[in-house]
Scaffold this active site. Structure first.
Site, PDB file in Angstrom:
ATOM      1  CE  LYS A   1     -53.622 -71.010   5.712  1.00  0.00           C
ATOM      2  NZ  LYS A   1     -55.168 -70.749   6.306  1.00  0.00           N
TER       3      LYS A   1
ATOM      4  CD  GLU B   1     -56.713 -61.379  20.456  1.00  0.00           C
ATOM      5  OE1 GLU B   1     -56.663 -62.381  20.142  1.00  0.00           O
ATOM      6  OE2 GLU B   1     -56.768 -60.150  20.446  1.00  0.00           O
TER       7      GLU B   1
ATOM      8  CB  CYS C   1     -56.183 -57.237  15.629  1.00  0.00           C
ATOM      9  SG  CYS C   1     -55.915 -55.866  15.109  1.00  0.00           S
TER      10      CYS C   1
ATOM     11  CD  GLU D   1     -48.503 -55.640  11.509  1.00  0.00           C
ATOM     12  OE1 GLU D   1     -49.109 -55.388  13.350  1.00  0.00           O
ATOM     13  OE2 GLU D   1     -47.710 -55.326  11.045  1.00  0.00           O
TER      14      GLU D   1
HETATM   15  P1  NAP Z   1     -55.253 -67.425  13.750  1.00  0.00           P
HETATM   16  O1  NAP Z   1     -56.269 -68.839  13.984  1.00  0.00           O
HETATM   17  O2  NAP Z   1     -53.930 -66.879  13.877  1.00  0.00           O
HETATM   18  O3  NAP Z   1     -54.736 -68.078  12.025  1.00  0.00           O
HETATM   19  C1  NAP Z   1     -54.382 -67.090  10.857  1.00  0.00           C
HETATM   20  C2  NAP Z   1     -54.435 -67.473   9.930  1.00  0.00           C
HETATM   21  O4  NAP Z   1     -53.315 -67.951   9.978  1.00  0.00           O
HETATM   22  C3  NAP Z   1     -55.028 -68.646   9.550  1.00  0.00           C
HETATM   23  O5  NAP Z   1     -54.731 -68.313   7.743  1.00  0.00           O
HETATM   24  C4  NAP Z   1     -54.775 -70.192   9.412  1.00  0.00           C
HETATM   25  O6  NAP Z   1     -55.607 -71.200   8.909  1.00  0.00           O
HETATM   26  C5  NAP Z   1     -53.059 -69.781   9.766  1.00  0.00           C
HETATM   27  N1  NAP Z   1     -52.207 -70.806   9.878  1.00  0.00           N
HETATM   28  C6  NAP Z   1     -52.828 -71.920  11.539  1.00  0.00           C
HETATM   29  N2  NAP Z   1     -52.450 -72.546  11.456  1.00  0.00           N
HETATM   30  C7  NAP Z   1     -50.996 -72.286  11.116  1.00  0.00           C
HETATM   31  C8  NAP Z   1     -49.597 -72.551  11.194  1.00  0.00           C
HETATM   32  N3  NAP Z   1     -48.843 -73.299  11.937  1.00  0.00           N
HETATM   33  N4  NAP Z   1     -48.405 -72.282   9.764  1.00  0.00           N
HETATM   34  C9  NAP Z   1     -48.972 -71.720   9.353  1.00  0.00           C
HETATM   35  N5  NAP Z   1     -50.182 -70.442   9.037  1.00  0.00           N
HETATM   36  C10 NAP Z   1     -51.216 -71.358  10.176  1.00  0.00           C
HETATM   37  O7  NAP Z   1     -56.247 -66.306  13.663  1.00  0.00           O
HETATM   38  P2  NAP Z   1     -57.017 -66.395  13.518  1.00  0.00           P
HETATM   39  O8  NAP Z   1     -57.960 -67.052  14.255  1.00  0.00           O
HETATM   40  O9  NAP Z   1     -58.062 -66.420  12.058  1.00  0.00           O
HETATM   41  O10 NAP Z   1     -57.723 -64.050  13.391  1.00  0.00           O
HETATM   42  C11 NAP Z   1     -57.426 -64.366  14.896  1.00  0.00           C
HETATM   43  C12 NAP Z   1     -56.423 -63.299  15.483  1.00  0.00           C
HETATM   44  O11 NAP Z   1     -55.724 -62.530  14.480  1.00  0.00           O
HETATM   45  C13 NAP Z   1     -56.922 -62.933  16.730  1.00  0.00           C
HETATM   46  O12 NAP Z   1     -56.043 -63.200  18.035  1.00  0.00           O
HETATM   47  C14 NAP Z   1     -56.134 -61.329  15.953  1.00  0.00           C
HETATM   48  O13 NAP Z   1     -56.079 -60.504  17.595  1.00  0.00           O
HETATM   49  C15 NAP Z   1     -55.481 -61.414  15.153  1.00  0.00           C
HETATM   50  N6  NAP Z   1     -55.400 -60.424  14.660  1.00  0.00           N
HETATM   51  C16 NAP Z   1     -54.618 -59.512  13.972  1.00  0.00           C
HETATM   52  C17 NAP Z   1     -54.400 -58.215  14.066  1.00  0.00           C
HETATM   53  C18 NAP Z   1     -52.861 -57.809  13.918  1.00  0.00           C
HETATM   54  O14 NAP Z   1     -53.464 -56.494  13.019  1.00  0.00           O
HETATM   55  N7  NAP Z   1     -52.341 -57.380  14.764  1.00  0.00           N
HETATM   56  C19 NAP Z   1     -55.339 -58.157  12.571  1.00  0.00           C
HETATM   57  C20 NAP Z   1     -56.652 -59.179  12.488  1.00  0.00           C
HETATM   58  C21 NAP Z   1     -56.463 -60.035  13.313  1.00  0.00           C
HETATM   59  P3  NAP Z   1     -56.834 -71.167   8.902  1.00  0.00           P
HETATM   60  O15 NAP Z   1     -57.342 -70.827   9.472  1.00  0.00           O
HETATM   61  O16 NAP Z   1     -57.120 -71.552   7.986  1.00  0.00           O
HETATM   62  O17 NAP Z   1     -56.624 -72.681   9.273  1.00  0.00           O
END
Ligand code: NAP
Length: 483
Positions: free
Chosen positions: A175, A387, A284, A250
């Protein structure tokens, strides 16, 4: 004819419309144009994908690891043939510069499949001899793997999960982020083209609530690998833990870049700017807090601001562009709200602070923030500890290594960091005292795919990378045979 791409789910080797009447619209971050739509999939689509993955599980698990490694190489080869298309789609969908999409996103997506194919060929299970018995460790597939990924490095991060999951004999339901669906669909096309057995890889588009949450709570999904924000990660952990699923998280970061007094500013400044702003600061691992020894503070800040001023911000399709647009209007507004907060918290905006000056008219509806450098904030202020995930860095002086370590550890996050110094020994010693999963000395995002990747504190749970991925995507079973 419309230029808008309509993407479908890929379930059991077929392109299927979702069980819903709603679409999620996908916009170009660079100019706000409507570029694609994806189905707003629901739990019924997740159920169908999980069922397909379950049906395919036994046959896939019965292949040898060497046979599955061959499949990864086949996927890598087919993906490589479409590498330029991956780069173009990733740049269009995320607003990142095409040069970055080519050198990082497209290249690493192919490399991930090749790397794990190689890992599979070298894989040896352990034997532990006792005086009267032999223990043999067998690595079995976990079952159906649910893979959830964010928008900042779409295919790079998806392939980082798909490759080891398949290698270790699991079947997959992926997903991706609703905001960057394009290259996940391209991967499904590649997988269809190479003829991977039906149901081994399934893709469900949609948002987190309607598609992500049903995946994490599905009783037949045995493993969840999630990359995304810490708040979402908490929900995913709650949902997955009640079913005792294997879980890797992550999550977010607020990484420190430590500049010691002996740093070679001239030679290191390019690396420090890259650590601050790569992918518009939407990595990140980016160093969003720069801690500078007080004796070189003014000299460093001048060199840093000069280097930032020379960065080329603009059309992502232009070869020379170094910084593109942010992912969405909502994310741009969040980043700008932190810049407002910085001013309320007493910070000085040394450069940036809004949309880049002179952005061409064609990009006026895009989501732009120019590289922003903020001075004068307390190290424990909200802007310095939360962040932001955009092209914004805060600067902080320190008087000695102990104070730098104290400031570096002053957040709830613990993902990464970097130390820049002429004294490798002192830098390495300092690295051990920083509460982070990964620290680079005199470099940043210098990746060896064999090493553990992951965070401590609120930055995540578990490790992926190299043998850590192989361990996570399998169940180690011990067989003890008495002589
Ligand atoms: P996000 O809003 O947490 O979303 C990540 C994924 O989770 C998306 O596919 C999202 O779907 C899905 N999602 C949202 N709510 C969910 C739920 N209740 N259950 C299951 N899945 C759900 O993060 P983002 O804004 O896409 O990405 C930015 C974040 O990722 C930042 O905090 C960054 O630091 C972190 N990140 C961490 C790493 C690492 O390796 N540590 C690497 C890259 C990014 P939708 O968005 O389609 O709703």
């Amino acid at each position: 004819m419309s230029d808008i791409t309509e993407l479908s789910n890929f379930i059991n080797g077929e392109w299927r419309p979702a069980n819903c009447e709603h679409w999620i619209e996908d916009y170009s971050p660079a100019n706000g144009a409507h570029i694609a739509r994806i189905p707003c999939s629901s739990s019924e689509d997740i159920d169908a994908a999980v069922e397909a993955a379950l049906d395919a599980a036994d046959n896939w698990a019965n292949l040898s690891i060497a046979e599955r490694a061959d499949w990864l190489d086949t996927i890598a080869g087919a993906l490589e043939e479409r590498a330029e298309e991956v780069a173009q789609l990733e740049s269009l969908d995320t607003g990142k510069p095409i040069s970055l999409a080519r050198s990082v996103d497209a290249a690493r997506s192919v490399a991930n499949f090749r790397f794990f194919a190689e890992q599979g060929r070298e894989f040896e299970s352990e034997v532990f001899e006792m005086s009267d018995a032999t223990n043999r460790v067998v690595y079995k597939p976990v079952g159906v793997a649910g893979l959830i990924t964010p928008w900042n490095l779409p295919l790079y991060l998806l392939s980082w999960k798909v490759a080891p999951a398949l290698l270790m004999g699991n079947t997959v339901v992926a997903k991706p982020s609703e905001m960057t669906p394009m290259t996940a669909s391209l991967l499904a096309e590649v997988i269809e083209d190479v003829g991977l057995p039906r149901g081994v890889f399934n893709l469900v588009h949609g948002n987190g609530i309607d598609a992500g949450a049903p995946l994490t709570s599905h009783p037949d999904v045995n493993l969840i690998s999630f990359t995304g924000g810490t708040t979402t990660g908490r929900e995913v952990a709650k949902s997955a833990s009640s079913g005792f699923k294997k879980l890797s998280l992550e999550l977010g970061g607020k990484n420190a870049t430590i500049i010691r007094a002996d740093v070679d500013i001239e030679n290191m400044i390019h690396g420090i700017v890259r650590a601050s702003f790569l992918n518009q600061g939407q990595v990140c691992l980016c160093g969003s807090r720069i801690l500078i020894h007080e004796s070189i503070y003014d000299t460093f800040v001048e060199a840093f601001l000069n280097a930032v001023a020379n960065m080329v911000v603009g059309d992502p399709a232009d070869e020379g562009t170094e910084l593109g647009a942010l992912i969405s209007a909502a994310h741009r507004d969040k980043v700008l709200s932190y810049i407002d907060l910085a001013e309320e918290e007493g910070g000085d905006i040394l450069c940036g602070g809004g949309a880049p000056v002179g952005i061409p008219q064609a990009f006026e509806n895009g989501y732009w923030v120019s590289p922003t450098v903020i001075d004068g904030l307390a190290p424990d202020s909200r802007c310095s500890t939360e962040e932001i995930f955009g092209p914004v860095v805060t600067l902080h002086p320190f008087s000695d290594d102990e104070e730098a370590i104290e400031i570096a550890n002053m957040t709830d996050y613990g993902l990464a960091g970097s130390i820049w110094t002429a004294d490798i020994e002192a830098g390495s010693a300092m690295a051990e005292q920083i509460d982070s999963g990964m620290i680079w000395v005199n470099c940043w995002l210098h990746r060896d795919l064999r090493v553990p990747f992951g965070g401590v504190k609120n930055s995540g749970v578990g490790r992926e990378g190299g043998r850590w991925s192989l361990g996570f995507f399998s169940e180690a079973i011990n067989i003890c045979v008495k002589h």
